[in-house]
Design an enzyme around this catalytic site. Structure first.
Site, PDB file in Angstrom:
ATOM      1  N   MET A   1      54.290  31.307  64.260  1.00 35.06           N
ATOM      2  CA  MET A   1      55.560  31.303  63.399  1.00 35.06           C
ATOM      3  C   MET A   1      56.888  32.206  63.915  1.00 35.06           C
ATOM      4  O   MET A   1      57.346  31.832  63.560  1.00 35.06           O
ATOM      5  CB  MET A   1      54.978  33.284  62.660  1.00 35.06           C
ATOM      6  CG  MET A   1      53.855  31.719  61.675  1.00 35.06           C
ATOM      7  SD  MET A   1      54.399  31.136  60.260  1.00 35.06           S
ATOM      8  CE  MET A   1      53.081  30.082  59.444  1.00 35.06           C
TER       9      MET A   1
ATOM     10  N   MET B   1      58.624  33.577  53.066  1.00 33.81           N
ATOM     11  CA  MET B   1      59.473  32.836  53.665  1.00 33.81           C
ATOM     12  C   MET B   1      58.941  31.269  53.714  1.00 33.81           C
ATOM     13  O   MET B   1      58.680  31.373  51.998  1.00 33.81           O
ATOM     14  CB  MET B   1      57.637  33.473  54.729  1.00 33.81           C
ATOM     15  CG  MET B   1      57.798  34.482  55.721  1.00 33.81           C
ATOM     16  SD  MET B   1      56.109  34.994  56.290  1.00 33.81           S
ATOM     17  CE  MET B   1      55.258  35.395  54.945  1.00 33.81           C
TER      18      MET B   1
ATOM     19  N   ASP C   1      57.320  27.845  59.589  1.00 32.21           N
ATOM     20  CA  ASP C   1      56.873  28.864  60.157  1.00 32.21           C
ATOM     21  C   ASP C   1      57.552  29.841  60.636  1.00 32.21           C
ATOM     22  O   ASP C   1      58.981  29.901  60.882  1.00 32.21           O
ATOM     23  CB  ASP C   1      56.748  28.488  61.572  1.00 32.21           C
ATOM     24  CG  ASP C   1      55.868  27.508  60.912  1.00 32.21           C
ATOM     25  OD1 ASP C   1      54.512  27.937  60.485  1.00 32.21           O
ATOM     26  OD2 ASP C   1      55.963  26.107  61.496  1.00 32.21           O
ATOM     27  N   THR C   2      57.535  30.870  59.575  1.00 30.00           N
ATOM     28  CA  THR C   2      58.210  32.369  59.653  1.00 30.00           C
ATOM     29  C   THR C   2      58.038  33.498  59.125  1.00 30.00           C
ATOM     30  O   THR C   2      56.267  32.866  58.909  1.00 30.00           O
ATOM     31  CB  THR C   2      59.954  32.215  58.277  1.00 30.00           C
ATOM     32  OG1 THR C   2      60.222  30.761  59.305  1.00 30.00           O
ATOM     33  CG2 THR C   2      60.639  33.304  58.434  1.00 30.00           C
ATOM     34  N   VAL C   3      57.981  34.794  60.003  1.00 30.53           N
ATOM     35  CA  VAL C   3      57.247  35.816  59.053  1.00 30.53           C
ATOM     36  C   VAL C   3      58.750  36.819  58.531  1.00 30.53           C
ATOM     37  O   VAL C   3      59.187  36.875  58.769  1.00 30.53           O
ATOM     38  CB  VAL C   3      56.575  36.685  60.352  1.00 30.53           C
ATOM     39  CG1 VAL C   3      55.583  35.701  60.911  1.00 30.53           C
ATOM     40  CG2 VAL C   3      57.828  37.030  61.668  1.00 30.53           C
TER      41      VAL C   3
END
Length: 524
Positions: free
Chosen positions: A58, A429, A347-349
């Site tokens: 991520m 997200m 895909d990220t936090v």
């Protein structure tokens, strides 16, 4: 308040501080930093960097960040752009000459210079209390000892590990297969990089052996990045943008992030009486989907590098929203909806922290697609982002790929204010969905009186690629009604996004965390 007969999550209440994020180990590490005397910025950076070990597909130090924060004892909100730039040799015409219409997501051309490390170091120095050595210690420890793979992480790794290339599988897979639930992910190379950053600051990352390691991997993949590109990396403090919805003021990061899209979307929805509708009904879903199509089309035309985003004022003007709202037919879906041209990803936090002095931090951190470009450096195992895929190759477009430019970004931290006072840092997200996620979260609370946890839990929808993606929480009659309006209704394999929020009240804090992820809100 939720029905305690049914499965669900209760909000987390605390008086001294709360962290909400997508992995419990990172949330606990952030809380530990607060207990050591660190402030919310220290804790947010500590948790974010650790998320690169807990959820390595991520985010990571090869990626970018955006941050909003409200200093303790003040009502102003500040912003930091920690997104990276294209290399000096970036050439859209050369890629068009190769017959390309878009920048390949797995190519070195898609790798922009990572900006997160510059951002974290700047914020630690200017806003933090403890210093980088203390703030990076949790991530260094877990990078060396390893973190057991959590269920949602394993689900994502089963598919996105296929993107790994070159040295990537050796660092992020086990015996040539994706990591599974309970497998321990270790990153000793990244631990060493973090130790050097803790001691020497950003130069330890952007120059010398670490930069050379990244450059070697990029050059092996055909990249044209140089040592000068890495040495020139920097972050920028900037001024947030604002909109209103009901009694609340929505504060977003300015371009090159897509926060303006969330403000425009809510401006469009103001023209409809959503509060009179069923929150999970077809009428609201239809209007939200149609408004999103129009808002995202505006985004794709306007949002780009900060120096190239020339029509932002017009995008946020009330008359623009009024004209777009008039295009929506309450009885029929658009037959030819504007395309969402930005490369799809999830895909990220996101991490948010509020401390006992009520400093509030809203931080989002990403390498774009799962494992970014799939390119990882040989010695230190740094996964390189592919944010350059957010550029367009269209000649003359504000977001055209070019030297030193920042691409349009989907990641956006958010804040809510009431009466001039910061009342909630939050984030959603989910790639393109993020602007829609902001709008739905705020509408859930404002129009339907939901508390933050209920607003996060509620089912989501998003129009994308000619489809209306609806989570399973919507009833079948609602799906059929939307299909009758002309929507192509589908159920996505994965849930839409993941959210975190902290509501600031007099004397207490209320944390909310998305059950679509492995994480939690935790306070003391």
């Amino acid at each position: 308040m939720r029905d305690f007969h049914l499965p669900g999550r209760s909000p987390v209440f605390a008086g001294n501080g709360i962290c909400a994020t997508s992995h419990p180990i990172a949330a606990q590490a952030a809380l530990d930093i607060l207990k050591q005397g660190g402030n919310a910025m220290d804790a947010a950076i500590a948790g974010a960097v650790l998320l690169g070990i807990c959820e390595p597909h991520m985010c990571g130090i090869g990626g970018d960040c955006f941050v909003l924060w409200s200093p303790a004892g003040g009502d102003d909100i500040r912003a930091l752009n920690g997104s990276g730039r294209a290399c000096a040799a970036a050439d859209a015409a050369a890629l068009r000459a190769q017959g390309l219409d878009t920048i390949p997501v797995g190519s070195a051309h898609a790798v922009t210079i990572p900006g997160a490390v510059a951002g974290f170091c700047h914020l630690s120095q200017t806003q933090g209390r403890l210093g980088l050595d203390a703030v990076l210690a949790p991530a260094i420890r877990y990078a060396e000892e390893g973190v057991p793979i959590a269920p949602r992480v394993a689900q994502d790794l089963a598919t996105c590990s296929a993107a790994l290339q070159g040295h990537g599988p050796a660092h992020f897979m086990k015996d040539g297969r994706p990591l599974r639930v309970g497998d321990r992910f270790r990153a000793p190379g990244q631990a060493e990089v973090l130790r050097r950053i803790a001691q020497h600051g950003p130069d330890a990352f952007y120059t010398g052996e670490v930069a050379e390691d990244m450059l070697a991997a990029l050059h092996a993949a055909g990249g044209r990045q140089t040592a000068e590109d890495f040495a020139a990396a920097r972050c920028d403090e900037t001024v947030p943008i604002r909109g209103t919805y009901g009694p609340q003021e929505l504060v977003e990061h300015p371009p090159n992030g897509q926060g303006a899209t969330a403000i425009l979307l809510l401006n469009i929805l103001k023209h409809f009486d959503l509060a009179a509708m069923d929150p999970l009904g077809a009428r609201r879903a239809h209007l939200e989907a149609e408004a999103a199509k129009l808002a995202y089309d505006a985004r794709n035309r306007i949002v780009a590098d900060p120096d190239a985003t020339a029509r932002l004022e017009a995008m946020l003007a009330p008359e623009t929203a009024a004209r777009l709202a008039a295009l929506i037919d309450p009885a029929r879906a658009m037959t030819h909806p504007p395309p969402l041209t930005e490369a799809v990803h999830k895909d990220t936090v996101y991490i948010t922290v509020v401390d006992r002095d009520r400093m509030a931090v809203s931080l989002i951190y990403s390498i774009f697609h799962g494992f970014g470009s799939g390119i990882a450096s040989e010695k230190f195992g740094i996964a390189m982002q592919n944010r350059g895929a957010g550029f367009t190759l269209e000649k003359g477009h504000p977001n055209e790929y070019g030297p030193g430019k920042r691409p349009m970004h989907t990641i956006i931290p958010g804040m809510l204010c009431e009466g001039g006072r910061t009342v909630m840092p939050f984030g959603v997200m989910g790639g393109q969905y993020q602007s829609s996620g902001h709008a739905r979260f705020i509408s859930n609370m404002t129009d339907f009186g939901m508390d933050p946890q209920t607003a996060i839990d509620a089912p989501r929808l998003f129009p994308d690629g000619g489809e209306l993606r609806m989570e399973r929480g919507f009833a079948d009659p609602v799906r059929q009604a939307l299909a009758d309006l002309g929507h192509k209704v589908v159920t996505p394999d994965a849930p839409l996004g993941g959210a975190q929020a902290i509501r600031i009240q007099d004397g207490w804090l209320e944390g909310a965390s998305d059950p679509r992820k492995d994480g939690c809100a935790i306070g003391y």
